[in-house]
Design a protein around this motif. Structure first.
Motif, PDB file in Angstrom:
ATOM      1  N   ARG A  16       0.508  -1.660   0.084  1.00  0.00           N
ATOM      2  CA  ARG A  16      -0.210  -0.098   0.370  1.00  0.00           C
ATOM      3  C   ARG A  16       0.908   1.088  -0.420  1.00  0.00           C
ATOM      4  O   ARG A  16       0.686   1.581  -0.705  1.00  0.00           O
ATOM      5  N   GLN A  17       1.632   1.731   0.823  1.00  0.00           N
ATOM      6  CA  GLN A  17       2.928   2.318   0.879  1.00  0.00           C
ATOM      7  C   GLN A  17       3.578   2.379   0.062  1.00  0.00           C
ATOM      8  O   GLN A  17       4.198   3.901  -0.815  1.00  0.00           O
ATOM      9  N   GLU A  18       3.678   1.637  -1.311  1.00  0.00           N
ATOM     10  CA  GLU A  18       4.813   1.750  -2.347  1.00  0.00           C
ATOM     11  C   GLU A  18       3.611   1.766  -3.199  1.00  0.00           C
ATOM     12  O   GLU A  18       3.819   2.937  -4.358  1.00  0.00           O
ATOM     13  N   ASP A  19       2.328   1.437  -2.954  1.00  0.00           N
ATOM     14  CA  ASP A  19       1.403   2.434  -4.824  1.00  0.00           C
ATOM     15  C   ASP A  19       1.248   3.794  -4.176  1.00  0.00           C
ATOM     16  O   ASP A  19       1.276   4.422  -5.520  1.00  0.00           O
ATOM     17  N   GLU A  20       0.835   3.939  -2.979  1.00  0.00           N
ATOM     18  CA  GLU A  20       1.069   5.464  -2.640  1.00  0.00           C
ATOM     19  C   GLU A  20       2.285   6.761  -3.233  1.00  0.00           C
ATOM     20  O   GLU A  20       1.543   7.680  -3.677  1.00  0.00           O
ATOM     21  N   GLU A  21       3.180   5.624  -2.968  1.00  0.00           N
ATOM     22  CA  GLU A  21       4.470   6.909  -3.298  1.00  0.00           C
ATOM     23  C   GLU A  21       4.900   6.674  -4.669  1.00  0.00           C
ATOM     24  O   GLU A  21       4.414   7.629  -5.411  1.00  0.00           O
ATOM     25  N   ARG A  22       4.048   5.093  -5.705  1.00  0.00           N
ATOM     26  CA  ARG A  22       4.510   5.227  -7.044  1.00  0.00           C
ATOM     27  C   ARG A  22       3.007   6.395  -7.594  1.00  0.00           C
ATOM     28  O   ARG A  22       3.446   6.718  -8.656  1.00  0.00           O
ATOM     29  N   GLN A  23       2.413   6.099  -6.734  1.00  0.00           N
ATOM     30  CA  GLN A  23       1.340   7.351  -7.270  1.00  0.00           C
ATOM     31  C   GLN A  23       1.618   8.893  -7.214  1.00  0.00           C
ATOM     32  O   GLN A  23       0.541   9.741  -7.919  1.00  0.00           O
ATOM     33  N   ARG A  24       1.844   8.861  -6.185  1.00  0.00           N
ATOM     34  CA  ARG A  24       2.673  10.458  -5.296  1.00  0.00           C
ATOM     35  C   ARG A  24       3.347  10.405  -7.225  1.00  0.00           C
ATOM     36  O   ARG A  24       3.290  12.293  -6.823  1.00  0.00           O
ATOM     37  N   ARG A  25       4.209   9.993  -7.063  1.00  0.00           N
ATOM     38  CA  ARG A  25       5.460  10.149  -7.983  1.00  0.00           C
ATOM     39  C   ARG A  25       4.936  10.393  -8.872  1.00  0.00           C
ATOM     40  O   ARG A  25       5.137  11.325  -9.886  1.00  0.00           O
ATOM     41  N   GLN A  26       4.129   9.327  -9.861  1.00  0.00           N
ATOM     42  CA  GLN A  26       3.032  10.044 -11.192  1.00  0.00           C
ATOM     43  C   GLN A  26       2.445  10.752 -11.193  1.00  0.00           C
ATOM     44  O   GLN A  26       2.277  11.753 -11.871  1.00  0.00           O
ATOM     45  N   LYS A  27       1.579  11.551  -9.944  1.00  0.00           N
ATOM     46  CA  LYS A  27       1.433  12.576 -10.149  1.00  0.00           C
ATOM     47  C   LYS A  27       1.782  14.194 -10.165  1.00  0.00           C
ATOM     48  O   LYS A  27       1.675  14.651 -10.722  1.00  0.00           O
ATOM     49  N   LEU A  28       2.914  13.422  -9.448  1.00  0.00           N
ATOM     50  CA  LEU A  28       4.228  14.808  -9.161  1.00  0.00           C
ATOM     51  C   LEU A  28       4.801  15.404 -11.354  1.00  0.00           C
ATOM     52  O   LEU A  28       5.173  16.217 -11.521  1.00  0.00           O
ATOM     53  N   ARG A  29       5.263  13.726 -11.145  1.00  0.00           N
ATOM     54  CA  ARG A  29       5.347  14.009 -13.499  1.00  0.00           C
ATOM     55  C   ARG A  29       4.571  14.453 -14.083  1.00  0.00           C
ATOM     56  O   ARG A  29       4.733  15.063 -14.362  1.00  0.00           O
TER      57      ARG A  29
END
Length: 127
Positions: A16-29
Motif C-alpha cells: 500500500r505504501q509503495e502504491d501510494e508512493e508510486r501514485q505520488r511520484r506519478q502525480k508529481l510527474r
C-alpha cells in the motif's frame, strides 16, 4: 498463524505504501509535465504574437512607403506639368512679340523664353 497474519499485514501495508508512493511520484510527474506543456504553449503564443506584430509593422511601413512614393510621383508630375505650362506660356509670349515685330532675333526670343520659363518654374517650386 498470528505471525503469518502479521507478516501478511506488513506485506500488504508495504504494498500500500509503495502504491501510494508510486501514485505520488506519478502525480508529481504529471503535474510537472503539465507545467512544462503550459510553459511551452505560452512561449509559442508569445512568439506567434511577436511575429504577428512584426508582420503588421512591416505592412504599415510598406503602406507608408507606398503612400510617400505616390505623393512624390504626383508632386513630380504636377511640377512637370507646371514647368511645361510655363514653357508654353513663355514661348507664346515670345511668339506674340515676334509677330508684333518687337523682337529683333528669333534666337534672342527663344533664349528669353527659356529664361522666363525657368523663372516661372522657380516661382512654382517656391510655392
Amino acid at each position: 498463524q498470528k505471525i503469518e497474519e502479521k507478516l501478511r499485514q506488513q506485506v500488504l501495508e508495504r504494498q500500500r505504501q509503495e502504491d501510494e508512493e508510486r501514485q505520488r511520484r506519478q502525480k508529481l510527474r504529471m503535474e510537472r509535465e503539465h507545467r512544462e506543456q503550459k510553459a511551452m504553449q505560452e512561449k509559442l503564443e508569445r512568439e506567434r504574437l511577436k511575429q504577428e506584430q512584426a508582420a503588421q509593422e512591416q505592412q504599415e511601413r510598406l503602406k507608408k512607403e507606398a503612400e510617400i512614393k505616390e505623393r512624390k510621383r504626383l508632386e513630380e508630375e504636377k511640377m512637370k506639368k507646371t514647368k511645361l505650362q510655363s514653357w508654353k506660356e513663355a514661348l507664346l509670349k515670345q511668339a506674340q512679340s515676334v509677330k508684333q515685330g518687337n523682337a529683333t532675333e528669333v534666337l534672342d526670343v527663344f533664349e528669353a523664353g527659356k529664361r522666363e520659363a525657368a523663372e516661372a518654374q522657380r516661382r512654382a517650386e517656391e510655392e
